[in-house]
Structure formats: C-alpha cells, structure tokens
Design an enzyme around this catalytic site. Structure first.
Site: not given
Length: 298
Positions: A153-155, A157-158
């Site tokens: 999720a974080y990857c 989004s970034k």
C-alpha cells in the site's frame, strides 16, 4: 520569470505538520524567517508546533482527503497572509504486512491519504501558487524508487505521488509554478518507530541491504528538505545516497522479487500468527487518522 524569493520572505504551507517531518520542517523554516501555516488532523498538536514557530505561524485543521475543506483552508490562509509561496504535501500514513491479511479499508485509506490527499492538496493550493509563481514539494519516499514486500500500500501510494508530481511539473511550468519531489529513506519519525514495534516487520527490514536497512536521524534529513525548498529543486534527497538509487532503479524490482520472496516465505508463519496486530495504520499519525475517521462516522 522572477527570482526565487528567500525563505525569509515566503509563506509556506505544510500538510501533516503535527509531528515528525512536517513539524520539524515548520520549525526550521520559521527559524529562517518564513511564515508557516500548518495543516493537519490534530488541532492541539498543530497549535503547539505553531507556538514554537513564532507569532506569525498558524494552524489549520483539515483532512487532506476532503477537497472542499482544503479549498476553504487554502482561501483562509491566502486571506490571512496575502499570498502562498510554497506548499509541502507531506501528510501520509502507512500499514505493513501481506496484502492478503490486510484490512481492505485500512489498505485503501493509505492510498487515499497519501496519493489522493496529495492530489487534493495540489488542487486546493495551485490557484494561490499560480498567483505567486510558487513551489509545490511533494514528499515521496525510497518506496517510490523501489518496491518492498509487506509494504504494497505504501509503495503504491508513494510511486503514485512521484509520478503525479512529475506529470504535474510539466503542466504548470508555463504558469511559473515549480514542482519538486522529496525522497526519504527510513527516518526517525513516529511512523517508522510505530512500524518497528512490529517485530516481524522489523526482522524483515533488518535483512534489507545496507544502507536501506538503517534508520536515519530526522534533523539532517529535514535540513536537506529545507535546502531543497530554498532552491525550489525538482528532486530533493533527504539522505544523499538516495540520489544514487535513481540510475539503478530499473534493476530493483527483479532483485527485490528474488530476495524478498525468500524472506517472506521464512516469516510467513510469524506473519500469519500476528496478522491482527497490523490492521491499522502505524504510529501516532496513523492513530490520529483512524480516530478522525471514526469520529466522522459517528
């Protein structure tokens, strides 16, 4: 095109400014004479940071995923200061763990805050930046450069905010607006400390290759962001070694797939046994976002 104004002559808006990178960035910019407007979900924490930034600093409560609220705040800040020179889109949250074990709502919320919140921030503040010939700095991450298992999720989004900012740069350049992307590795913030409380995820991170397996001090990282804002740089690297990742990023997905798959297989039983401990965003900022979402639905 007019010269970049010194930091001492700028009005700077920072989202996610209640703690961590955003809070220290506000304090450092204020010490250089900038007037700072702090935006976030935690009014008391924002007020405390603003108080440290001097009498010209202000705080504004808004969820970055609420476009109308952000637009209202943007108008109020511009009315208060007369202009907005720089906007730092810093608000973000994170969850860890395998996709299959994640809470879909928590997973989607990471994308919503980090990516769509950045889009809403740009929509809300671009009119003011066009007026001033200003600068938008989008805070991304090492996670935009390289994929990482247990951080999908974080990857995602970034990587999304990096691509968004690069695309936006070309759209608004003719209007005199510059757009930059800030990259940070693991930096000593509430979010990273919260992630490290998960012993399984901490094990996974400890097996990353150097220098990506260590946590870096916050102060020098933010100092580099301040310098990048002063130059209105298209790329700002909070840790100098991150610049060297750009030429080799094409090779990283294959390398991570080979190495990461073995680590995930090794940790799979522990991940399954502890899955209920990672159903919410990590750290104090993640807790604040969850609390605000719960309050909004009551």
């Amino acid at each position: 095109m007019s010269a970049t104004p010194p930091l001492s002559a700028q009005v700077v808006v920072i989202t996610g400014a209640a703690r961590g990178v955003g809070a220290l960035l506000a304090r450092k910019l204020a010490r250089r004479g900038a007037e700072v407007a702090l935006v976030g979900l935690e009014p008391e924490e924002l007020k405390a940071v603003a108080a440290e930034c001097g009498p010209a600093a202000t705080s504004w409560e808004a969820d970055v995923t609420d476009l109308e609220a952000l637009r209202a705040v943007a108008r109020q800040i511009q009315d208060r200061y007369g202009r907005i020179d720089t906007v730092v889109a810093n608000a973000g949250i994170a969850i860890g763990g395998p996709l299959q074990d994640s809470d879909p709502r928590a997973f989607d919320r990471v994308i919503e805050v980090n990516l769509l919140g950045s889009v809403a921030t740009a929509r809300a503040f671009l009119p003011a930046l066009v007026e001033s010939g200003g600068y938008l700095l989008q805070i991304a991450s090492l996670a935009a450069i390289t994929p990482a298992p247990l951080m999908s999720a974080y990857c995602a989004s970034k990587a999304g905010v990096e691509a968004f900012a690069h695309s936006l740069r070309a759209e608004v350049a003719y209007q005199g607006v510059k757009v930059g992307v800030g990259y940070l590795s693991w930096t000593d913030t509430d979010m990273v400390r919260g992630a490290d409380q998960d012993t399984v995820l901490a094990q996974m991170r400890s097996h990353l290759p150097w220098p990506a397996n260590k946590t870096y001090p916050l102060d020098p990282a933010v100092e580099r962001l301040v310098a990048g804002i002063g130059r209105r740089s298209p790329h700002v690297y909070a840790q100098a070694w991150l610049r060297g990742m750009q030429p080799i990023r094409w090779a990283l997905p294959g390398l991570i797939a080979a190495v990461g798959s073995r680590e995930v297989a090794r940790l799979a039983p522990q991940l399954k046994a502890t899955m209920t401990a990672r159903l919410r965003p990590v750290g104090a900022g993640g807790a604040a976002d969850s609390a605000a979402r719960s309050a909004a639905t009551e």
